[in-house]
Design a protein around this motif. Structure first.
Motif, PDB file in Angstrom:
ATOM      1  N   MET A   1       0.518  -1.540   0.039  1.00 57.89           N
ATOM      2  CA  MET A   1      -0.296   0.483  -0.355  1.00 57.89           C
ATOM      3  C   MET A   1       1.247   1.280   0.313  1.00 57.89           C
ATOM      4  O   MET A   1       0.678   1.695  -0.635  1.00 57.89           O
ATOM      5  CB  MET A   1      -0.512   0.024   0.798  1.00 57.89           C
ATOM      6  CG  MET A   1      -2.011  -0.857   0.631  1.00 57.89           C
ATOM      7  SD  MET A   1      -3.097  -0.989   2.674  1.00 57.89           S
ATOM      8  CE  MET A   1      -3.720  -2.373   2.321  1.00 57.89           C
ATOM      9  N   ILE A   2       1.833   1.630   0.604  1.00 63.45           N
ATOM     10  CA  ILE A   2       2.668   3.636   0.833  1.00 63.45           C
ATOM     11  C   ILE A   2       3.151   2.558  -0.545  1.00 63.45           C
ATOM     12  O   ILE A   2       3.214   4.094  -0.746  1.00 63.45           O
ATOM     13  CB  ILE A   2       4.287   1.858   1.800  1.00 63.45           C
ATOM     14  CG1 ILE A   2       3.905   1.853   3.017  1.00 63.45           C
ATOM     15  CG2 ILE A   2       5.057   3.384   1.543  1.00 63.45           C
ATOM     16  CD1 ILE A   2       4.763   1.706   4.090  1.00 63.45           C
ATOM     17  N   TYR A   3       3.534   1.723  -1.493  1.00 67.88           N
ATOM     18  CA  TYR A   3       3.578   1.918  -3.074  1.00 67.88           C
ATOM     19  C   TYR A   3       3.062   2.356  -3.621  1.00 67.88           C
ATOM     20  O   TYR A   3       3.248   3.119  -4.277  1.00 67.88           O
ATOM     21  CB  TYR A   3       4.884   0.348  -3.084  1.00 67.88           C
ATOM     22  CG  TYR A   3       3.896   0.067  -4.235  1.00 67.88           C
ATOM     23  CD1 TYR A   3       4.451   0.077  -5.944  1.00 67.88           C
ATOM     24  CD2 TYR A   3       2.795  -0.801  -4.789  1.00 67.88           C
ATOM     25  CE1 TYR A   3       3.223   0.238  -6.810  1.00 67.88           C
ATOM     26  CE2 TYR A   3       1.735  -1.246  -5.640  1.00 67.88           C
ATOM     27  CZ  TYR A   3       2.375  -1.055  -6.382  1.00 67.88           C
ATOM     28  OH  TYR A   3       1.952  -1.431  -7.914  1.00 67.88           O
ATOM     29  N   LYS A   4       1.586   2.275  -3.025  1.00 67.74           N
ATOM     30  CA  LYS A   4       0.878   2.971  -4.207  1.00 67.74           C
ATOM     31  C   LYS A   4       1.242   4.803  -3.922  1.00 67.74           C
ATOM     32  O   LYS A   4       1.196   5.332  -4.805  1.00 67.74           O
ATOM     33  CB  LYS A   4      -0.688   2.299  -3.989  1.00 67.74           C
ATOM     34  CG  LYS A   4      -1.149   1.250  -4.137  1.00 67.74           C
ATOM     35  CD  LYS A   4      -1.521   1.105  -5.938  1.00 67.74           C
ATOM     36  CE  LYS A   4      -1.926  -0.341  -6.163  1.00 67.74           C
ATOM     37  NZ  LYS A   4      -2.112   0.398  -8.086  1.00 67.74           N
ATOM     38  N   LEU A   5       1.331   4.775  -2.786  1.00 65.51           N
ATOM     39  CA  LEU A   5       1.389   6.522  -2.335  1.00 65.51           C
ATOM     40  C   LEU A   5       2.287   6.660  -2.890  1.00 65.51           C
ATOM     41  O   LEU A   5       2.532   7.795  -3.040  1.00 65.51           O
ATOM     42  CB  LEU A   5       1.798   6.188  -0.488  1.00 65.51           C
ATOM     43  CG  LEU A   5       0.342   6.011  -0.033  1.00 65.51           C
ATOM     44  CD1 LEU A   5       0.547   6.410   1.555  1.00 65.51           C
ATOM     45  CD2 LEU A   5      -0.810   7.418  -0.505  1.00 65.51           C
ATOM     46  N   LEU A   6       3.151   5.740  -3.039  1.00 67.03           N
ATOM     47  CA  LEU A   6       4.991   6.697  -3.653  1.00 67.03           C
ATOM     48  C   LEU A   6       4.517   6.837  -4.759  1.00 67.03           C
ATOM     49  O   LEU A   6       5.164   7.621  -5.521  1.00 67.03           O
ATOM     50  CB  LEU A   6       6.243   5.575  -3.028  1.00 67.03           C
ATOM     51  CG  LEU A   6       6.322   5.787  -1.510  1.00 67.03           C
ATOM     52  CD1 LEU A   6       7.321   4.751  -0.606  1.00 67.03           C
ATOM     53  CD2 LEU A   6       7.088   6.769  -0.865  1.00 67.03           C
ATOM     54  N   TYR A   7       3.898   6.013  -5.037  1.00 68.30           N
ATOM     55  CA  TYR A   7       3.668   5.789  -6.987  1.00 68.30           C
ATOM     56  C   TYR A   7       3.357   7.001  -7.456  1.00 68.30           C
ATOM     57  O   TYR A   7       3.669   6.859  -8.437  1.00 68.30           O
ATOM     58  CB  TYR A   7       3.878   4.501  -7.111  1.00 68.30           C
ATOM     59  CG  TYR A   7       3.601   4.058  -9.012  1.00 68.30           C
ATOM     60  CD1 TYR A   7       4.191   4.906  -9.467  1.00 68.30           C
ATOM     61  CD2 TYR A   7       2.462   3.312  -9.335  1.00 68.30           C
ATOM     62  CE1 TYR A   7       4.560   3.997 -10.817  1.00 68.30           C
ATOM     63  CE2 TYR A   7       2.254   3.274 -10.613  1.00 68.30           C
ATOM     64  CZ  TYR A   7       3.374   4.009 -11.687  1.00 68.30           C
ATOM     65  OH  TYR A   7       3.360   3.067 -12.719  1.00 68.30           O
TER      66      TYR A   7
END
Ligand code: 57M
Length: 358
Positions: A1-7
């Motif tokens: 989920m963090i990755y979606k934010l960073l992406y």
């Protein structure tokens, strides 16, 4: 989920694009789980000591184990927390197989937790009844496999190592087969977990091997080139396997001989179930018997010993599972552990050859 934010920040800087890549997230997943386990390990061990969550030792085992009485157990909680947090952080939330595999892992962990809790609260080595444990594991694995079956593109054909054209279609019988793989793997890791680091070492080698299998099976072009089944969402399981290897490595730091903590059934059932589910999803289910050969060998030693004892009244091994046999032969514990790790590495390499030799 963090990755979606960073992406989502990729519009600000192209550098954020890197979070799209499974390989990068797998590395981050492994590091996150490893560092979490390393950091939380001493805190969990101290808490388990405070709560007096110590191992009871069976009197009929090798005498050297009596000195291990009171070692904190249920360290599997550390593995499950680190694995779960890393997967939630770096996995793609829109991938159903990822959540199904994590769900079965945590479900097996819950059964193991109940077993450990009962053993500790009653202060003896009997926990859940064998029937209750087995039924719960079968129901959880069944729920996971039926959930997989309901996904589009679910493949009921087996992938047989070394024979790319041999793809027997099990149809509805694939479900009981898959349940057998998952429950069998859970129990096999559980049986192996009888010396410091003995189970977690081969879990690491198997996780890293399945990291590769998951990555290639989830990548349409590589899967096509290798002529292996292309699995939708398979690549996200590479993130899962990386997180599992990281959490396991972090746990090994504290479980290495002489162990400061044991994983308990909460760890062994969950890790075995996780490997079984990953093997089923990636269509490398048959190869698990090779990659997880140490677990198979331990289980076979018990089956053979019990069968021989019941039919002939004679033992084949000095004691089963087979690691006890070597202990009673006088091998030092670390020697048995490291040799079993070496065997697991050889078997992982043999398993990897199935990618090309077909
Ligand atoms: C788990 N658990 C360890 C720890 C760990 C059917 C039968 C063969 C089943 C088998 C069995 O019960 N296996 C299941 C083995 C136990 O470890 C705990 O259990 C968790 C995993 N489930 O995380 O919490 C002991 O193992 C040692 N240990 C370490 N380091 C570790 O990192 O040293 C574990 C983790 C711990 C510790 O001593 O207490 C276990 O072995 O109980 N049963 C057996 O293995 C029994 N074998 C037997 O009865 N064999 C018979 C045949 C005919 C069935 C025979 O050969 O004659 C032995 N188990 C024990 N003592 N403890 C017999 C002797």
């Amino acid at each position: 989920m963090i990755y979606k934010l960073l992406y989502a920040f990729q519009d600000l800087s192209g550098a954020f694009n890197v979070f799209r890549y499974i390989t990068f997230r797998a590395v981050l997943g492994m590091l996150t789980a490893l560092l979490l386990a390393l950091f939380l390990g001493p805190r969990l061990i101290a808490a388990l000591q405070r709560l007096r969550v110590g191992q009871s030792i069976r009197g009929d085992g090798p005498q050297s184990h009596l000195a291990k009485a009171g070692t904190p157990t249920m360290g599997g909680l550390l593995i499950l927390f680190s694995l779960g947090a890393a997967v939630v952080a770096w996995g793609d939330p829109a991938t159903p197989v990822l959540w199904i595999v994590l769900g079965v892992t945590l479900g097996f962990g819950a059964v193991g937790f109940t077993d450990d809790y009962l053993k500790i609260s009653k202060r003896n080595s009997k926990g859940l009844s064998a029937r209750a444990k087995f039924t719960s594991l079968v129901l959880i694995a069944l729920a996971g496999c039926v959930a997989l079956w309901s996904l589009p593109g679910f493949d009921t054909r087996l992938a047989v190592p070394f024979f790319k054209d041999l793809r027997p279609d099990l149809g509805p019988f694939y479900i009981p087969f898959a349940v057998f793989v998952v429950v069998g793997a859970g129990n096999a890791v559980n049986l192996t977990d009888g010396l410091d680091g003995l189970a977690i070492g081969p879990v690491i080698t198997a996780s890293l091997t399945y990291l590769i299998f998951a990555y290639v099976s989830g990548h349409a072009r590589i899967a096509g080139y290798l002529q292996i089944p292309n699995v939708i969402g398979g690549g996200e399981l590479a993130v899962f396997c990386a997180a599992m290897a990281g959490a396991a490595l972090g746990f090994l730091w504290y479980n290495a001989y002489p162990a400061q903590v044991f994983m308990g059934d909460v760890g062994s059932l969950a890790l075995g179930g996780a490997l079984g589910m990953v093997a089923v999803v990636t269509k490398f289910e048959v190869v698990l018997a090779v990659v997880g050969g140490v677990f198979v060998m331990e289980t076979l030693s018990v089956i053979l010993q019990v069968a021989s004892f019941k039919t002939r009244g004679k033992r084949i091994f000095r004691m089963a599972p087979i690691h006890h046999h070597f202990e009673l032969k006088g091998w030092a514990e670390p020697k048995i552990i490291v040799r079993f790790w070496i065997v697991s590495i050889i078997l992982a390499l043999v398993g990897l050859t199935t990618l090309k030799l077909r």
